[in-house]
Every structure is written in structure tokens, then in C-alpha cells.
Design a protein around this motif. Structure first.
Motif, PDB file in Angstrom:
ATOM      1  N   ARG A 122      -6.136   4.066   8.765  1.00 21.04           N
ATOM      2  CA  ARG A 122      -4.633   4.572   9.050  1.00 21.04           C
ATOM      3  C   ARG A 122      -4.734   6.105   8.841  1.00 21.04           C
ATOM      4  NH1 ARG A 122       0.214   3.364   5.593  1.00 21.04           N
ATOM      5  NH2 ARG A 122      -0.827   4.893   4.312  1.00 21.04           N
ATOM      6  N   ASP A 123      -5.344   6.529   7.801  1.00 24.35           N
ATOM      7  CA  ASP A 123      -5.104   8.008   7.321  1.00 24.35           C
ATOM      8  C   ASP A 123      -6.482   8.634   7.298  1.00 24.35           C
ATOM      9  OD1 ASP A 123      -2.374   7.396   7.115  1.00 24.35           O
ATOM     10  OD2 ASP A 123      -2.677   6.734   4.881  1.00 24.35           O
ATOM     11  N   GLY A 124      -7.661   8.079   7.722  1.00 23.92           N
ATOM     12  CA  GLY A 124      -8.899   8.717   7.916  1.00 23.92           C
ATOM     13  C   GLY A 124      -9.642   9.002   6.670  1.00 23.92           C
ATOM     14  N   LEU A 125      -9.714   7.874   5.801  1.00 31.08           N
ATOM     15  CA  LEU A 125     -10.072   8.242   4.327  1.00 31.08           C
ATOM     16  C   LEU A 125     -11.643   7.062   4.331  1.00 31.08           C
ATOM     17  CD1 LEU A 125      -6.845   7.224   2.286  1.00 31.08           C
ATOM     18  CD2 LEU A 125      -7.787   9.587   2.752  1.00 31.08           C
ATOM     19  N   ARG A 126     -12.365   7.827   3.565  1.00 33.68           N
ATOM     20  CA  ARG A 126     -13.619   6.925   3.012  1.00 33.68           C
ATOM     21  C   ARG A 126     -13.612   6.364   1.828  1.00 33.68           C
ATOM     22  NH1 ARG A 126     -18.653  10.931   4.246  1.00 33.68           N
ATOM     23  NH2 ARG A 126     -19.638   8.984   3.666  1.00 33.68           N
ATOM     24  N   LEU A 127     -13.607   5.107   2.008  1.00 35.56           N
ATOM     25  CA  LEU A 127     -13.799   4.361   0.563  1.00 35.56           C
ATOM     26  C   LEU A 127     -14.507   3.211   0.933  1.00 35.56           C
ATOM     27  CD1 LEU A 127     -11.381   1.812   0.717  1.00 35.56           C
ATOM     28  CD2 LEU A 127     -10.108   3.825   0.068  1.00 35.56           C
TER      29      LEU A 127
ATOM     30  N   PRO B 233      -6.736   4.524  -2.342  1.00 33.64           N
ATOM     31  CA  PRO B 233      -6.595   5.478  -0.974  1.00 33.64           C
ATOM     32  C   PRO B 233      -6.020   6.641  -1.756  1.00 33.64           C
ATOM     33  CG  PRO B 233      -5.685   3.397  -0.433  1.00 33.64           C
ATOM     34  CD  PRO B 233      -6.047   3.335  -2.016  1.00 33.64           C
ATOM     35  N   VAL B 234      -5.347   6.921  -2.724  1.00 35.98           N
ATOM     36  CA  VAL B 234      -4.873   8.180  -3.334  1.00 35.98           C
ATOM     37  C   VAL B 234      -6.004   8.841  -3.888  1.00 35.98           C
ATOM     38  CG1 VAL B 234      -3.299   9.045  -5.307  1.00 35.98           C
ATOM     39  CG2 VAL B 234      -2.384   7.224  -3.625  1.00 35.98           C
ATOM     40  N   LEU B 235      -7.011   8.235  -4.544  1.00 33.16           N
ATOM     41  CA  LEU B 235      -8.259   8.917  -5.164  1.00 33.16           C
ATOM     42  C   LEU B 235      -8.884   9.335  -4.310  1.00 33.16           C
ATOM     43  CD1 LEU B 235      -8.490   6.397  -8.346  1.00 33.16           C
ATOM     44  CD2 LEU B 235      -7.467   8.806  -8.207  1.00 33.16           C
TER      45      LEU B 235
ATOM     46  N   GLN C   2      -5.762  -4.598   2.347  1.00 30.38           N
ATOM     47  CA  GLN C   2      -4.848  -3.298   2.313  1.00 30.38           C
ATOM     48  C   GLN C   2      -5.363  -1.966   1.974  1.00 30.38           C
ATOM     49  OE1 GLN C   2      -2.398  -5.110   3.499  1.00 30.38           O
ATOM     50  NE2 GLN C   2      -0.594  -5.176   1.932  1.00 30.38           N
ATOM     51  N   ASP C   3      -6.204  -1.589   1.307  1.00 28.52           N
ATOM     52  CA  ASP C   3      -7.095  -0.752   1.051  1.00 28.52           C
ATOM     53  C   ASP C   3      -8.009  -0.058   2.424  1.00 28.52           C
ATOM     54  OD1 ASP C   3      -7.191   0.257  -2.071  1.00 28.52           O
ATOM     55  OD2 ASP C   3      -7.272  -2.109  -1.763  1.00 28.52           O
ATOM     56  N   GLU C   4      -8.357  -1.301   3.151  1.00 31.42           N
ATOM     57  CA  GLU C   4      -9.065  -0.877   4.257  1.00 31.42           C
ATOM     58  C   GLU C   4      -8.136  -0.473   5.219  1.00 31.42           C
ATOM     59  OE1 GLU C   4     -10.919  -4.642   4.926  1.00 31.42           O
ATOM     60  OE2 GLU C   4     -12.277  -4.434   3.291  1.00 31.42           O
ATOM     61  N   MET C   5      -6.819  -0.861   5.416  1.00 33.77           N
ATOM     62  CA  MET C   5      -5.717  -0.598   6.294  1.00 33.77           C
ATOM     63  C   MET C   5      -5.454   0.965   6.214  1.00 33.77           C
ATOM     64  SD  MET C   5      -2.392   0.225   6.937  1.00 33.77           S
ATOM     65  CE  MET C   5      -1.605  -0.865   5.194  1.00 33.77           C
ATOM     66  N   VAL C   6      -5.054   1.217   4.883  1.00 32.99           N
ATOM     67  CA  VAL C   6      -4.789   2.576   4.458  1.00 32.99           C
ATOM     68  C   VAL C   6      -5.945   3.640   4.993  1.00 32.99           C
ATOM     69  CG1 VAL C   6      -4.099   4.154   2.723  1.00 32.99           C
ATOM     70  CG2 VAL C   6      -3.167   1.916   2.720  1.00 32.99           C
ATOM     71  N   ALA C   7      -7.135   3.366   4.483  1.00 33.57           N
ATOM     72  CA  ALA C   7      -8.262   4.153   5.008  1.00 33.57           C
ATOM     73  C   ALA C   7      -8.505   4.349   6.450  1.00 33.57           C
ATOM     74  CB  ALA C   7      -9.494   3.541   4.315  1.00 33.57           C
TER      75      ALA C   7
ATOM     76  N   PRO D 117       0.964  -1.228  -0.061  1.00 31.62           N
ATOM     77  CA  PRO D 117       0.012  -0.040  -0.242  1.00 31.62           C
ATOM     78  C   PRO D 117       0.900   1.163   0.030  1.00 31.62           C
ATOM     79  CG  PRO D 117       0.180  -0.952   2.266  1.00 31.62           C
ATOM     80  CD  PRO D 117       0.794  -1.805   1.353  1.00 31.62           C
ATOM     81  N   VAL D 118       0.408   2.318  -0.460  1.00 30.65           N
ATOM     82  CA  VAL D 118       0.911   3.694  -0.648  1.00 30.65           C
ATOM     83  C   VAL D 118       1.150   4.117   1.051  1.00 30.65           C
ATOM     84  CG1 VAL D 118       0.211   4.422  -2.634  1.00 30.65           C
ATOM     85  CG2 VAL D 118      -1.240   5.015  -0.578  1.00 30.65           C
ATOM     86  N   SER D 119       2.290   4.991   1.035  1.00 29.94           N
ATOM     87  CA  SER D 119       2.853   5.374   2.336  1.00 29.94           C
ATOM     88  C   SER D 119       1.623   6.764   2.841  1.00 29.94           C
ATOM     89  CB  SER D 119       3.916   6.036   2.073  1.00 29.94           C
ATOM     90  OG  SER D 119       3.916   7.002   1.384  1.00 29.94           O
ATOM     91  N   LYS D 120       1.748   6.804   4.138  1.00 29.05           N
ATOM     92  CA  LYS D 120       1.150   7.947   4.689  1.00 29.05           C
ATOM     93  C   LYS D 120       1.374   9.311   4.192  1.00 29.05           C
ATOM     94  CE  LYS D 120      -0.295   9.865   9.297  1.00 29.05           C
ATOM     95  NZ  LYS D 120      -1.629   9.415   9.068  1.00 29.05           N
TER      96      LYS D 120
END
Length: 259
Positions: free
Chosen positions: A102-107, A74-76, A95-100, A24-27
Motif C-alpha cells: 500500500r505504502d511502497g515499502l521494502r520489507l 512498516p514504521v521502521l 498485514q505487514d505485506e499489505m502495508v508494504a 496495521p498502522v495507517s498510511k
């Protein structure tokens, strides 16, 4: 052998093994995207041109199709998009759920096949992002039809796919620097590989791949109701023997014309 089940298990294992396309992408990249500085890839090395996207992604409904792994989605989402990620692999979606988280994203994440999107409504997305993945399915035509169905009229499909020429060659010899033409096109793992080679794929954790014709990849989109409005090529970044002779990947931007 059930291709769908096999490839799903293989991609789950790739996550466990930390393979490049599951990282996954970095913070930092997410924070940059929140500030308007971002790019994504649908092929190996070259980023998608920014002018293939709207200037502002806020509230743009984006389907990341066969795009798990915590990279494009996550980037989009950080850039303002309303993102749904669909993938065959549960662990890729995690992996997408983890980034979301971690970084407060909605997807939104949905486990499913790229050729059957019955769980999505007609004309419900403004954009589809489809990185190189249809190499893992036998028939790409249903993929383009399903993409057209769930995309709004005037919506954009950005797709990456493999140049079928890559599948002419013996993989093992290519790794040794020798391009030996071994297979005919279109390539099919289930038709071209021997039973012993298929068993070796299972033992080594290799996905089963298919080298589709350019007619199915490009005319297939056109037949589904798209107009091709952008095109570029890409390679392995100079790391493979084939990079000296041709580009192994293609990306297209297509706009849905028909309802």
C-alpha cells in the motif's frame, strides 16, 4: 495439544476478527515515519524511547521478531530500516505485506518460530525488536540464545514481556474487579488449566499463555550474552483492575556483548 499449531491458528483468527494487535498502522503514520516522525510500541501503552534507537535508521538491519501485524515493521521500514519480520502467523505477516504494498515499502516477511531461527544467518542484524510475544512459548531461554546468535556484536535487542505477577489471578474474577490469587508462578496454561479449561480455550479462540519468571526473562538475556541498558514498565492503559496495583508489562533494552 500442539501449542505452536494452536497459537498459530488463534492468531490467524485474531486477524480475521480484527483484534487490536492485528490492526496495521495507517498510511498517515507511515508517511510521518518517512518524514522522521515516528514511534513504536513493544508493550501495550508506552512508546519505546527514541534514544533507544540510532539517530538514523537508514540501512540499519532490523529483525522484528514475533512482530507481525503491520505495526512495528512498516514504521521502521518507512523510517529507513532494512526490515525483516518473523512471525508464527501467516495472516499477521500478510498485514505487514499489505502495508508494504500500500505504502511502497521494502520489507521481508518470514513465517517461523521465535525459538528457532535456523533460516537466519549468524550476526546478520543490527537490531531486534521483540514486542510482548514470548508469553506464547513454554521456554524463553532458546529465544534469547537465538536472538544473540543472529544479532551482531554491539547490536541492540529491544524486548517487551509480561510481568509474571499478572498470572497469579483468576482472569474471570479480575474482569469483575476482584483480584483472587489462583495460580502459582511460573504460570503454564498446559499445567495449570484443567482439560475442560483447555477445551474452553480452543472453543473461544484463546491462545495458550505462559507466565515466565523474571529470572528467565532478564537473567536469561544476560546469560545469552546481553547487557541490560534500559528498562521501563507499562500497563493496560488503566483499563484493567490490575492497573490500580501494579504494571503488567516490562520492556528492556539490551546490548550484545559477546560474539
Amino acid at each position: 495439544m500442539n501449542i505452536t499449531q494452536h497459537n498459530s491458528r488463534i492468531w490467524d483468527k485474531k486477524v480475521d476478527d480484527g483484534v487490536k494487535y492485528t490492526n496495521p498502522v495507517s498510511k498517515e503514520k507511515v508517511e510521518n515515519a518517512k518524514n522522521g516522525e515516528w514511534s513504536i510500541h513493544v508493550t501495550t501503552d508506552r512508546p519505546v524511547p527514541r534514544d533507544w534507537f540510532p539517530v538514523n535508521l537508514k540501512n540499519v538491519k532490523i529483525l522484528c521478531l514475533a512482530s507481525g501485524g503491520g505495526q512495528q515493521g512498516p514504521v521502521l521500514a518507512a523510517a529507513g530500516g532494512d526490515v525483516t519480520v518473523v512471525d508464527l502467523s501467516k495472516k499477521q505477516l500478510e498485514q505487514d505485506e499489505m502495508v508494504a504494498e500500500r505504502d511502497g515499502l521494502r520489507l521481508n516477511t518470514v513465517q517461523g518460530e521465535m525459538t528457532n531461527l535456523d533460516f537466519l544467518e549468524d550476526e546478520s542484524f543490527d537490531m531486534i525488536i521483540h514486542p510482548v510475544a514470548n508469553v506464547f512459548i513454554e521456554d524463553v531461554i532458546p529465544l534469547w540464545k537465538e536472538g544473540a546468535r543472529v544479532l551482531k556484536k554491539g547490536g541492540t535487542l529491544i524486548a517487551g514481556f509480561t510481568n509474571p505477577v499478572l498470572y497469579l489471578f483468576d482472569d474471570k474474577k479480575e474482569e469483575e474487579g476482584v483480584l483472587d490469587v489462583k495460580y502459582s508462578l511460573p504460570f503454564s496454561a498446559t499445567q495449570h488449566l484443567t482439560d475442560a479449561e483447555l477445551e474452553e480455550c480452543k472453543a473461544k479462540g484463546l491462545a495458550l499463555e505462559f507466565g515466565h519468571t523474571l529470572e528467565d526473562q532478564i537473567q536469561g538475556q544476560i546469560n545469552a550474552g546481553f547487557a541490560i541498558t534500559g528498562f521501563y514498565e507499562d500497563n493496560f492503559g488503566g483499563t484493567r483492575t490490575v492497573d490500580q496495583y501494579f504494571n503488567s508489562f516490562i520492556a528492556t533494552k539490551a546490548v550484545k556483548l559477546q560474539p
